[in-house]
Write an enzyme that holds these catalytic residues in place. Structure first.
Site, PDB file in Angstrom:
ATOM      1  N   HIS A  31       0.957  -1.572  -0.144  1.00 38.03           N
ATOM      2  CA  HIS A  31      -0.060   0.303  -0.486  1.00 38.03           C
ATOM      3  C   HIS A  31       0.483   1.278  -0.081  1.00 38.03           C
ATOM      4  O   HIS A  31       0.302   2.270   0.093  1.00 38.03           O
ATOM      5  CB  HIS A  31      -1.307   0.062   1.227  1.00 38.03           C
ATOM      6  CG  HIS A  31       0.167   0.182   2.178  1.00 38.03           C
ATOM      7  ND1 HIS A  31       0.496  -1.367   3.065  1.00 38.03           N
ATOM      8  CD2 HIS A  31       0.314   0.669   3.711  1.00 38.03           C
ATOM      9  CE1 HIS A  31       1.524  -1.189   3.870  1.00 38.03           C
ATOM     10  NE2 HIS A  31       1.010  -0.275   4.331  1.00 38.03           N
TER      11      HIS A  31
ATOM     12  N   ASP B 114      -5.833  -2.080  -2.249  1.00 40.94           N
ATOM     13  CA  ASP B 114      -4.830  -1.434  -2.133  1.00 40.94           C
ATOM     14  C   ASP B 114      -3.497  -1.730  -3.597  1.00 40.94           C
ATOM     15  O   ASP B 114      -3.595  -2.710  -4.759  1.00 40.94           O
ATOM     16  CB  ASP B 114      -3.708  -1.318  -1.278  1.00 40.94           C
ATOM     17  CG  ASP B 114      -3.761  -3.037  -1.158  1.00 40.94           C
ATOM     18  OD1 ASP B 114      -4.026  -3.945  -1.561  1.00 40.94           O
ATOM     19  OD2 ASP B 114      -1.902  -3.198  -0.490  1.00 40.94           O
TER      20      ASP B 114
ATOM     21  N   ASP C 244      -0.815  -3.822  -4.387  1.00 39.04           N
ATOM     22  CA  ASP C 244      -0.698  -5.051  -5.067  1.00 39.04           C
ATOM     23  C   ASP C 244      -1.455  -5.731  -4.456  1.00 39.04           C
ATOM     24  O   ASP C 244      -2.057  -7.244  -4.997  1.00 39.04           O
ATOM     25  CB  ASP C 244       0.283  -5.670  -4.136  1.00 39.04           C
ATOM     26  CG  ASP C 244      -0.183  -6.153  -2.142  1.00 39.04           C
ATOM     27  OD1 ASP C 244      -0.729  -5.193  -2.019  1.00 39.04           O
ATOM     28  OD2 ASP C 244       0.716  -7.046  -1.920  1.00 39.04           O
TER      29      ASP C 244
END
Length: 600
Positions: A157, A321, A323
């Site tokens: 994030h 976020d 990933d």
């Protein structure tokens, strides 16, 4: 955007080449020799290097500024140390997975990792197209392809770009983050590594799906969505969800925050489930996440929050976020805390998600220690185990592999189940859509739909409400923060049951320690907590997910069983306890901070 395998897009711009990487390395600037050997039919260069300080892997991998990873042999040293740390039989002849969140330097890093993998004896690499793989998808690919492990290039994030953050972690053969016994070995080798085994093979075009062979070593560029979509299609009743998303009276917004789930949003929500294309926003992955902070909370997902709190707000909103392993859930003018979200999913899973029904129900539940205890009450009602673990998904993985855990979550917007071994943002969104679809399947179009708010409040009425908030103080000086934690430890050590803190009577205070029930490993100093006789508590810990400085996290929780008192604002309900926590910690005196960076 990620290209389909049928129509691959051009490779994202290359700001950095492998040749220039080693041209600037310590090894070449010192004119050290390069020994050429042969492995699996490919020439391998033994490139001399020297150890680099500070390569200690944290809670979710190694994270530093991108410029640090893109300098000298920083990345190569860590990757080579990983190959040295793994048992030889898990490297030579193995298959591994590689992908990431699309941030700056991922393209160049992928080429370096591929060459080192080939040089160390790996037989095959599965690489997401354009270097893309969401963290949960990487776990799914590792499991589906029966790989020995995988590299995930992500700082989760944290912001991306040449001046921002970069990170890498290794996930094991079950798809779970590598345990500390491996990450500790990696760190040990980073302190002694002196040779990089670099295969002399060309760079791979990652924009085109397909297999490229170099003698006995091969690279297969795969669709980053396919394996994950196949998995969630087995977990959920996709037709039921589709019946909700195609209703003329239902609207939703999914905000990918210009991060990796932008590559997954349209294939899943639009193409597979029939949602209107306008349901997906900020769904083009960008190397700098559009200049934003891809953390799905009420502060950084401001655009989605404004949409969901407007007069004409959609029925359902969600964000993920950098990933793709975190999620935020919103209803029309309503926010669901992560602690409530995982509890509500668990309470409804056996009725609404076929995956659990087909496995005889839930095996167990778990939450990280700072996460509110709402999940504990669901576990008690269902008659299943509930585990309290340190922060970090690897602790959940052990329980899952042992068959004792089905659903788990962290207050830091991470939710998941044993379908993979990572927290999973899109899975949480699909879980909520499943609950909404199940609750509304008998409601005619135009009727009074069951809402996110209604589901949440019904849950509170049944189980009680755990008021919860987290204060993040980001970018603090590390020294004073460590002094504050040591001070809190001393206060906790001297505190006695029955002591009063404001109007609260102490039950116990400690620095949380966890003994893994599966492997017996002990994790100490996981957070200083003060727990009171009414179930209220506050906790302080330093985050391990940043790339520089320190982040202080303060967690506040208070249980309220009285339905008539459950609908007040959480900050109002928690205000007295927040003041006690700040006074006890002397946070302002230690850090100089008057207010938090983020409140959730």
């Amino acid at each position: 955007m990620v290209a389909s395998c049928a129509q691959p897009s051009a490779t994202l711009r290359g700001q950095f080449s492998v040749k220039s990487y080693f041209k600037s390395s310590r090894a070449t600037t010192r004119r050290m020799s390069v020994q050429i050997i042969s492995s699996a039919g490919n020439k391998v260069s033994d490139v001399p290097t020297t150890p680099i300080d500070g390569q200690k892997t944290g809670t979710s991998g190694l994270r530093k500024k991108a410029s640090v990873f893109a300098s000298e042999n920083y990345l190569a040293n860590w990757v080579q140390s990983l190959f040295l740390a793994l048992p030889r039989e898990e490297v030579v002849g193995s298959a591994m997975v590689l992908g990431g969140d699309g941030r700056w330097f991922n393209k160049e890093a992928a080429q370096i990792i591929i060459k080192l993998a080939a040089g160390n004896g790996v037989k095959k690499m599965f690489v997401g197209q354009n270097g893309f793989l969401a963290t949960p998808a990487a776990s799914a690919v590792i499991r589906a392809r029966k790989a020995n492990g995988g590299f995930i290039m992500s700082a989760s994030h944290n912001p991306g770009g040449p001046k921002e953050d970069w990170g890498i972690k290794f996930n094991y053969s079950s798809g779970e983050p590598a345990p500390e016994k491996i990450t500790d070995k990696i760190y040990g080798f980073t302190q002694t590594v002196d040779v990089l085994k670099m295969a002399d093979i060309p760079e791979i075009d990652l924009s085109v799906c397909g297999t490229t062979k170099f003698n006995d070593f091969e690279v297969e560029v795969i669709d980053p969505v396919a394996d994950y979509l196949a998995l969630v299609s087995e977990v959920f009743d996709m037709e039921l969800i589709k019946s909700l998303l195609t209703r003329s009276d239902f609207t939703m917004k999914f905000d990918a925050m210009h991060a990796i789930t932008g590559a997954y949003a349209k294939p899943i929500f639009v193409e597979a489930l029939g949602a209107d294309p306008s349901s997906c926003v900020n769904d083009t992955p960008k190397e700098d996440f559009g200049g934003g902070h891809p953390d799905p909370n009420l502060t950084y997902a401001e655009e989605l929050v404004k949409i969901m709190y407007a007069n004409d707000a959609p029925d359902f909103g969600a964000a993920s976020d950098g990933d793709g392993d975190r999620n935020m859930i919103l209803g029309n003018n309503f926010f669901v805390t992560p602690s409530d979200s995982v509890a509500i999913i668990a309470a409804n899973a056996q009725d609404c998600i076929p995956y659990f029904e087909g496995r005889g129900g839930l095996k167990g539940l778990a939450r990280s220690m700072p996460t509110a205890a709402a999940l504990d009450r669901v576990a008690a009602a269902l008659g299943v185990e509930c585990f309290e673990t340190p922060t970090g998904w690897k602790f959940f993985g052990n329980l899952m592999d042992a068959g004792r855990l089905s659903i788990c979550g962290e207050e830091s917007f991470g939710t998941g189940s044993d379908h993979i071994r990572e927290k999973d943002g899109p899975w949480a969104v699909l879980a909520w859509l499943s609950i909404l679809a199940h609750r509304n399947k008998e409601i005619p179009v135009g009727g009074s739909k069951v809402t996110v708010e209604q589901i949440t409040k019904e849950h509170w009425a049944k189980y009680g409400r755990n008021f919860f908030s987290r204060y993040d103080y980001e970018g603090c000086e590390a020294g004073p923060c460590n002094e504050m934690v040591e001070y809190l430890r001393s206060v906790a050590a001297s505190a006695k049951q029955g002591d009063t803190f404001g109007s609260y009577e102490l039950d116990f205070a400690d620095d949380f320690e966890y003994t893994d029930p599966i492997d017996g490993s002990v994790s100490s100093n996981q957070g200083v907590r003060f727990v009171f006789t009414d179930g209220s508590r506050f906790i302080f810990r330093l985050s391990g997910t940043g790339s520089s400085g320190a982040t202080v996290r303060m967690y506040i929780e208070q249980y309220e069983p009285d339905v008539t008192k459950q609908n007040i604002d959480a900050q109002d309900a928690l205000a007295p306890l927040i003041n006690v926590a700040l006074d006890t910690s002397k946070l302002k005196e230690f850090t100089g901070r008057d207010s938090p960076t983020v409140i959730t």
